[in-house]
Every structure is written in C-alpha cells, then in structure tokens.
Scaffold this motif. Structure first.
Motif, PDB file in Angstrom:
ATOM      1  N   LEU A  17       1.885   0.052 -10.977  1.00 31.59           N
ATOM      2  CA  LEU A  17       1.246  -1.157 -11.481  1.00 31.59           C
ATOM      3  C   LEU A  17       2.027  -2.421 -11.119  1.00 31.59           C
ATOM      4  CD1 LEU A  17       0.079   0.201 -14.932  1.00 31.59           C
ATOM      5  CD2 LEU A  17      -1.400  -0.564 -13.074  1.00 31.59           C
ATOM      6  N   ALA A  18       3.328  -2.278 -10.828  1.00 28.87           N
ATOM      7  CA  ALA A  18       4.117  -3.449 -10.411  1.00 28.87           C
ATOM      8  C   ALA A  18       3.656  -3.964  -9.045  1.00 28.87           C
ATOM      9  CB  ALA A  18       5.605  -3.119 -10.406  1.00 28.87           C
ATOM     10  N   PRO A  19       3.600  -3.103  -7.994  1.00 27.43           N
ATOM     11  CA  PRO A  19       3.065  -3.608  -6.720  1.00 27.43           C
ATOM     12  C   PRO A  19       1.583  -3.972  -6.792  1.00 27.43           C
ATOM     13  CG  PRO A  19       3.533  -1.246  -6.580  1.00 27.43           C
ATOM     14  CD  PRO A  19       4.146  -1.741  -7.849  1.00 27.43           C
ATOM     15  N   ILE A  20       0.831  -3.318  -7.679  1.00 26.91           N
ATOM     16  CA  ILE A  20      -0.572  -3.686  -7.860  1.00 26.91           C
ATOM     17  C   ILE A  20      -0.660  -5.114  -8.406  1.00 26.91           C
ATOM     18  CG2 ILE A  20      -2.532  -3.346  -9.430  1.00 26.91           C
ATOM     19  CD1 ILE A  20      -2.767  -1.585  -7.089  1.00 26.91           C
ATOM     20  N   ALA A  21       0.188  -5.437  -9.396  1.00 28.53           N
ATOM     21  CA  ALA A  21       0.194  -6.790  -9.965  1.00 28.53           C
ATOM     22  C   ALA A  21       0.514  -7.812  -8.890  1.00 28.53           C
ATOM     23  CB  ALA A  21       1.208  -6.868 -11.106  1.00 28.53           C
ATOM     24  N   PHE A  22       1.424  -7.467  -7.975  1.00 29.28           N
ATOM     25  CA  PHE A  22       1.756  -8.378  -6.881  1.00 29.28           C
ATOM     26  C   PHE A  22       0.549  -8.562  -5.964  1.00 29.28           C
ATOM     27  CE2 PHE A  22       3.238  -9.636  -2.754  1.00 29.28           C
ATOM     28  CZ  PHE A  22       4.330 -10.455  -2.987  1.00 29.28           C
ATOM     29  N   SER A  23      -0.129  -7.471  -5.641  1.00 25.15           N
ATOM     30  CA  SER A  23      -1.269  -7.531  -4.717  1.00 25.15           C
ATOM     31  C   SER A  23      -2.413  -8.371  -5.278  1.00 25.15           C
ATOM     32  CB  SER A  23      -1.774  -6.115  -4.419  1.00 25.15           C
ATOM     33  OG  SER A  23      -0.772  -5.340  -3.796  1.00 25.15           O
ATOM     34  N   PHE A  24      -2.584  -8.349  -6.615  1.00 22.47           N
ATOM     35  CA  PHE A  24      -3.664  -9.097  -7.248  1.00 22.47           C
ATOM     36  C   PHE A  24      -3.214 -10.469  -7.740  1.00 22.47           C
ATOM     37  CE2 PHE A  24      -5.780  -4.920  -7.704  1.00 22.47           C
ATOM     38  CZ  PHE A  24      -7.076  -5.270  -7.372  1.00 22.47           C
ATOM     39  N   ASP A  25      -1.941 -10.800  -7.532  1.00 24.08           N
ATOM     40  CA  ASP A  25      -1.433 -12.051  -8.093  1.00 24.08           C
ATOM     41  C   ASP A  25      -2.121 -13.257  -7.464  1.00 24.08           C
ATOM     42  OD1 ASP A  25       0.424 -13.405  -9.833  1.00 24.08           O
ATOM     43  OD2 ASP A  25       1.438 -14.081  -8.032  1.00 24.08           O
ATOM     44  N   SER A  85       0.823  -1.210   0.000  1.00 25.29           N
ATOM     45  CA  SER A  85       0.000   0.000   0.000  1.00 25.29           C
ATOM     46  C   SER A  85       0.855   1.258   0.000  1.00 25.29           C
ATOM     47  CB  SER A  85      -0.935   0.006   1.216  1.00 25.29           C
ATOM     48  OG  SER A  85      -1.923  -0.987   1.096  1.00 25.29           O
ATOM     49  N   ASP A  86       1.911   1.272   0.827  1.00 24.59           N
ATOM     50  CA  ASP A  86       2.782   2.449   0.873  1.00 24.59           C
ATOM     51  C   ASP A  86       3.551   2.620  -0.434  1.00 24.59           C
ATOM     52  OD1 ASP A  86       4.111   0.008   1.978  1.00 24.59           O
ATOM     53  OD2 ASP A  86       5.878   1.293   1.924  1.00 24.59           O
ATOM     54  N   ASP A  87       3.913   1.491  -1.098  1.00 29.38           N
ATOM     55  CA  ASP A  87       4.611   1.580  -2.384  1.00 29.38           C
ATOM     56  C   ASP A  87       3.697   2.181  -3.449  1.00 29.38           C
ATOM     57  OD1 ASP A  87       6.837   0.337  -1.259  1.00 29.38           O
ATOM     58  OD2 ASP A  87       6.103  -1.648  -1.742  1.00 29.38           O
ATOM     59  N   ILE A  88       2.445   1.740  -3.463  1.00 33.60           N
ATOM     60  CA  ILE A  88       1.482   2.264  -4.433  1.00 33.60           C
ATOM     61  C   ILE A  88       1.301   3.760  -4.227  1.00 33.60           C
ATOM     62  CG2 ILE A  88      -0.958   2.193  -5.136  1.00 33.60           C
ATOM     63  CD1 ILE A  88      -0.863  -0.830  -4.233  1.00 33.60           C
ATOM     64  N   LEU A  89       1.159   4.172  -2.975  1.00 35.18           N
ATOM     65  CA  LEU A  89       0.980   5.593  -2.662  1.00 35.18           C
ATOM     66  C   LEU A  89       2.227   6.389  -3.028  1.00 35.18           C
ATOM     67  CD1 LEU A  89      -1.304   7.280  -1.421  1.00 35.18           C
ATOM     68  CD2 LEU A  89      -0.109   7.127   0.765  1.00 35.18           C
ATOM     69  N   SER A  90       3.396   5.805  -2.820  1.00 32.09           N
ATOM     70  CA  SER A  90       4.652   6.487  -3.141  1.00 32.09           C
ATOM     71  C   SER A  90       4.805   6.704  -4.649  1.00 32.09           C
ATOM     72  CB  SER A  90       5.834   5.674  -2.606  1.00 32.09           C
ATOM     73  OG  SER A  90       7.058   6.281  -2.949  1.00 32.09           O
ATOM     74  N   TYR A  91       4.504   5.663  -5.445  1.00 24.65           N
ATOM     75  CA  TYR A  91       4.629   5.781  -6.901  1.00 24.65           C
ATOM     76  C   TYR A  91       3.633   6.798  -7.485  1.00 24.65           C
ATOM     77  CZ  TYR A  91       7.804   1.774  -7.295  1.00 24.65           C
ATOM     78  OH  TYR A  91       8.888   0.935  -7.211  1.00 24.65           O
ATOM     79  N   THR A  92       2.513   7.001  -6.792  1.00 24.86           N
ATOM     80  CA  THR A  92       1.523   7.973  -7.272  1.00 24.86           C
ATOM     81  C   THR A  92       1.712   9.338  -6.617  1.00 24.86           C
ATOM     82  OG1 THR A  92      -0.073   7.266  -5.585  1.00 24.86           O
ATOM     83  CG2 THR A  92      -0.199   6.188  -7.747  1.00 24.86           C
ATOM     84  N   GLY A  93       2.794   9.505  -5.853  1.00 29.12           N
ATOM     85  CA  GLY A  93       3.083  10.790  -5.237  1.00 29.12           C
ATOM     86  C   GLY A  93       2.114  11.164  -4.140  1.00 29.12           C
ATOM     87  N   GLY A  94       1.432  10.170  -3.551  1.00 31.34           N
ATOM     88  CA  GLY A  94       0.461  10.449  -2.502  1.00 31.34           C
ATOM     89  C   GLY A  94      -0.904  10.844  -3.023  1.00 31.34           C
ATOM     90  N   ASN A  95      -1.107  10.722  -4.348  1.00 32.19           N
ATOM     91  CA  ASN A  95      -2.381  11.095  -4.971  1.00 32.19           C
ATOM     92  C   ASN A  95      -3.373   9.940  -4.862  1.00 32.19           C
ATOM     93  OD1 ASN A  95      -4.481  11.535  -6.957  1.00 32.19           O
ATOM     94  ND2 ASN A  95      -3.178  13.121  -7.847  1.00 32.19           N
ATOM     95  N   LEU A  96      -4.433  10.129  -4.086  1.00 28.65           N
ATOM     96  CA  LEU A  96      -5.399   9.061  -3.859  1.00 28.65           C
ATOM     97  C   LEU A  96      -6.130   8.664  -5.134  1.00 28.65           C
ATOM     98  CD1 LEU A  96      -7.122   9.802  -0.426  1.00 28.65           C
ATOM     99  CD2 LEU A  96      -5.581   7.936  -1.017  1.00 28.65           C
ATOM    100  N   TRP A  97      -6.458   9.643  -5.974  1.00 26.60           N
ATOM    101  CA  TRP A  97      -7.212   9.339  -7.195  1.00 26.60           C
ATOM    102  C   TRP A  97      -6.394   8.492  -8.156  1.00 26.60           C
ATOM    103  CZ3 TRP A  97     -12.145   9.646  -6.977  1.00 26.60           C
ATOM    104  CH2 TRP A  97     -12.768  10.602  -6.167  1.00 26.60           C
ATOM    105  N   LEU A  98      -5.087   8.798  -8.260  1.00 31.05           N
ATOM    106  CA  LEU A  98      -4.215   7.976  -9.113  1.00 31.05           C
ATOM    107  C   LEU A  98      -4.080   6.571  -8.526  1.00 31.05           C
ATOM    108  CD1 LEU A  98      -1.303  10.345 -10.243  1.00 31.05           C
ATOM    109  CD2 LEU A  98      -3.115   9.345 -11.646  1.00 31.05           C
ATOM    110  N   SER A  99      -4.014   6.502  -7.203  1.00 33.27           N
ATOM    111  CA  SER A  99      -3.915   5.200  -6.544  1.00 33.27           C
ATOM    112  C   SER A  99      -5.154   4.352  -6.824  1.00 33.27           C
ATOM    113  CB  SER A  99      -3.741   5.374  -5.035  1.00 33.27           C
ATOM    114  OG  SER A  99      -2.568   6.107  -4.732  1.00 33.27           O
TER     115      SER A  99
END
Length: 479
Positions: free
Chosen positions: A237-245, A65-79
């Motif tokens: 999308l890399a950590p997202i792919a892991f989360s949904f794997d 979750s923190d990686d996803i937020l970091s890659y999106t710059g803390g933007n909730l909508w992008l997350s």
C-alpha cells in the motif's frame, strides 16, 4: 438549537470557534455560490475529469509496479486488491474534501482547508510539512528515478551514485527552467502529460493479443519465484499510495467547475476509476508479457525488456524514452508547485523573514528566496534519500512514501471535521457527511498500517521527523 435552525435555513455560512491571540474568535464560511469575487466557473464535467486523470497518473506506476508485485509475493490477485484499495481511498477522500472546497474562498488546497476549517496554527504545521518534507522528498525521489531510467536508456553504469548524480542534474535543470522560463516549463508539462499515456495504454492493448511465452532471464540474474507473504501484502500500500498521489490537488479546482456539487462528485468518482482501469491494464499487460517471476527478478529493468519484445532491436530505447519523458514531466510539475510554497506560507506570516520571502523579482515573477528555500530543501532530502537507499533503511521503500503516508494521517483530521459538520447540520447529506468520511478514514488507516509494515522501526522514525516538522510549524505560528 436556534443556531442550527438558522444554518439549515440559510445554508450559506457557519461558525467555528477557534483560539486566536489567546481568545475565542469566530469566522464565517460561505458556499461558493455566495462568494464575492469567486473564480469564474469555466470547467465542465469532462474537463474536470480529465484534470483529475492528468494529475493522478504520474511516474509511480512505471517504477513501483515491481515493488507492488514483490510485496504481494508475485500474487496478481493481491496486487489487484491493493490497487483497488488505493482507488477506494482516493474516491471517498476526495469526495470528503470537496465539502471544504465548495465552502471556502481560499486557494491552496489542503493548506487552505486547515486554515479555514481547523485552525491557522494547524494550517501552518501542515504547510511546514509540505514545504520542508512532502515536496522536497517527491522532487528528490522522482529525480533519482529519472536517473535510473537514464542509466537504462544510455546503458550507463546503473549504480546508486550514478543514479543520484544524474538525478541531481535533472533537479537543477528543472529548477532553472521553471525559475527562468515559465513558458518552457508549462509547455513541457503539457507535452509530458500526453506522452506518459502512450506506454501505459500501448502495453495494455498489445498484451491482449500477446501469445508468446515469458522471456528467459539473462545470465547472471538470480531467479526470484513467487512466494507466500501472509499479511505482508499490506506493505504494497506504500508504493500504491505513491502511484496514486496527487489526487488531493484535484479538489482545489472545485470553485472553477460549473455546478460543482454535481460535476465534481461525478468527476471524483469517474476520474479515479479511469486511473484505476489504466493502471490495472498496464500492470496486467506487463505481467502477461513478462510473467511475474521475470518482473520479480529484474525489478526496474523489466520495462526495457517489454520494449525489446514489442518493437525489436530499438524497442528498448523507444519505450525507455517515453518513460523517461514521463518521469521528467512529473519532476517539472512537482518543482513548479514547490517553488511557490515558501512564498505562499510567508504571505500568511507562517515563515520567518516573511517580508524578505514575499519579495517578488519582477524579471522572473517569482520570489528569489522562495526558490532558494525550495531548492535547498530538495537538495538536503536528496542527500537523505541517498543515505537511506545506500543503507537500505526502508527495505526497498523510499522517503517520499513516508511523507505520503503522513499526509494521509493529516487528512484524517479533515475527514473527522466533515463528520462534525454533518452533526452540526452544515452538511445535510448523510452520504457526503458520514459515509464518505468514514470510508475515507478506513482507507487512510489501512494505507498507514500497510506503509509501516515493511520496516516498522525506521518508518516510525521518519514519521516522527514529519511530526516534529509539523509541530515546529504549529509552534512558530503560535509564537
């Protein structure tokens, strides 16, 4: 044309030319309704849906979750957007692969699909990749994550060496459990599946009524504010792919589901949507309670603060215990599958010394050599993972994300085959034969592009290693 008319009339078998022993040969494929000795269809819609949910929801959401937020710059909508893209890829990908599962007797999921619908050589290549890269990278990375949460729970020195050492201990422990006690391994798997939903849904529900302001950072922790990432958000999308794997495993139960054409189609849409809902509720709940900047600044430590805020003095330990059990359950499940992979390949003559590997020990009901190969592969990747993290070669990512990205590239081969089957009138539905695989290809391509953006050179280097191992499997079977 006469051949196509015959296929349209019977809709039970089709032929695929493939090279074998330096000559063209053909192989018949049948729908599940025409199979002899097919598995009993004892799962209904609800069971199929809950299976998919149980398989997909794992440990990734807790530490990504923190990686996803970091890659999106803390933007909730992008997350939220990247979460939706992940679900998008699952829904259309699984609907496409189901077209194989209802037309084959083979077990083994994707390896079986390559074997029956592409070629035995490609099946061997994908099997080698899963055996020597996919499963061992997952085992090593998730074991390491268990080490992280153990350090947090018991307030140990939370450095990489300690995390990896504890992770190695867990890895050895669960290999031993699954080798010497199938009952304990299975019982723990069922228990952890239930437990992992408690913190996810608990945080989501409590956050709805949360009114307190975000907590202040502890002394010594540097504040990380929200920032603009441009198109860099695709790297999430890399950590997202892991989360949904794990979604692809769900397609392997198709032949055991009643009325699979209808029920599996519904389950493969509803299941991922429920997973998406649970993930988003947890993710948004985490952000509502802590705030984006606190999560960006504390990373994996953020979850323990939630426990403290929600349950007081012992809340941190309570929540971390739930999370740790959840992560350990994932390790147990991945190892359970990994132990049997070398045996499965050897039974198809896709590994050297196949006769030795397929020898089953009557006491443990497993192949000793299959267990050894699995454990050694995971240990090697634990060392590689340590070196990657120590030198930050993947800029916050890990080796398991790369293996998952490569899996998506392999799935594209199968998606293209579905389109060809529609062209040959083996599949009659335009939605299942064209729309689903096209969207699945788009989803897999987006995930690949996003997964290479964080560190293009090193990611491509690891992907090249995946290609080499895949090619080794192809060449071995060819010889």
């Amino acid at each position: 044309m006469k051949k196509h008319n015959k296929i349209r009339k019977q809709d039970v078998e089709w032929r695929s030319e493939r090279g074998q022993n330096n000559r063209n040969d053909s192989h018949n494929y049948q729908t599940a309704d025409d199979q002899e000795g097919k598995p009993l269809q004892h799962y209904g819609l609800i069971t199929a849906t809950t299976m998919i949910i149980g398989i997909v929801i794992g440990s990734g959401i807790f530490f990504k979750s923190d990686d996803i937020l970091s890659y999106t710059g803390g933007n909730l909508w992008l997350s939220i957007l990247v979460f939706c893209i992940g679900a998008f890829g699952i829904i259309f990908g699984s609907l496409s692969l189901t077209e194989f599962s209802i037309r084959t007797k083979k077990n083994g999921g994707v390896v079986g699909y390559f074997e029956d619908f592409i070629s035995l050589k490609m099946s061997s290549g994908f099997g080698w990749f899963q055996n020597f890269v996919y499963f061992p990278t997952l085992v090593s990375v998730i074991s390491w994550v268990a080490g992280i949460y153990t350090c947090l729970l018991f307030k140990m020195d939370n450095n990489l060496e300690t995390q990896v050492a504890i992770g190695l201990f867990y890895m050895i422990l669960f290999y031993s459990v699954n080798i010497f006690s199938v009952f304990i391994g299975g019982y723990f798997q069922n228990l952890s599946t239930f437990i992992k939903l408690i913190p996810l849904l608990g945080i989501a529900i409590i956050s709805i009524f949360w009114t307190a302001s975000a907590p202040e950072l502890e002394e010594g922790i540097q504040l990380v504010s929200q920032f603009d990432v441009g198109f860099g958000w695709l790297a999430a999308l890399a950590p997202i792919a892991f989360s949904f794997d794990g979604w692809v495993v769900a397609t392997s139960i198709t032949n055991e589901v009643k009325n699979p054409n209808k029920n599996m189609t519904i389950a493969l849409v509803v299941g991922p949507m429920i997973v998406l809902g649970v993930y988003l509720m947890y993710f948004l709940g985490l952000n509502r309670i802590l705030g984006a900047e606190y999560i960006l600044s504390t990373g994996d430590d953020a979850v323990k603060k939630v426990g403290e805020l929600l349950f007081g003095r012992y809340g941190e330990s309570i929540l971390l215990t739930f999370v740790l059990i959840s992560v350990l359950g994932v390790i147990n499940g991945v190892i359970l599958g990994s132990l049997r992979m070398p045996y499965a390949l050897a039974s198809k003559r896709m590994l050297p010394y196949a006769d030795k590997i397929t020898r089953v020990n009557p006491r443990i009901q497993l192949s000793v050599w299959s267990c050894i190969i699995s454990f050694v592969s995971s240990s090697v990747w634990m060392l590689i993972h340590y070196l990657v993290q120590k030198n930050n070669l993947l800029k916050g990512g890990d080796v398991s994300e790369i293996s998952i990205i490569f899996s998506y590239l392999c799935y594209i081969i199968l998606y293209v085959k579905v389109i060809k089957m529609r062209k040959d009138m083996i599949i009659h539905s335009t939605f299942k034969g064209i729309i689903c695989p096209v969207f699945a290809i788009i989803g897999a391509t987006i995930i690949f592009i996003g997964g290479t953006m964080s560190n293009t050179v090193n990611v491509l280097l690891f992907l090249t290693l995946c290609v080499v191992i895949f090619a080794a499997g192809v060449l071995y079977y060819k010889e």
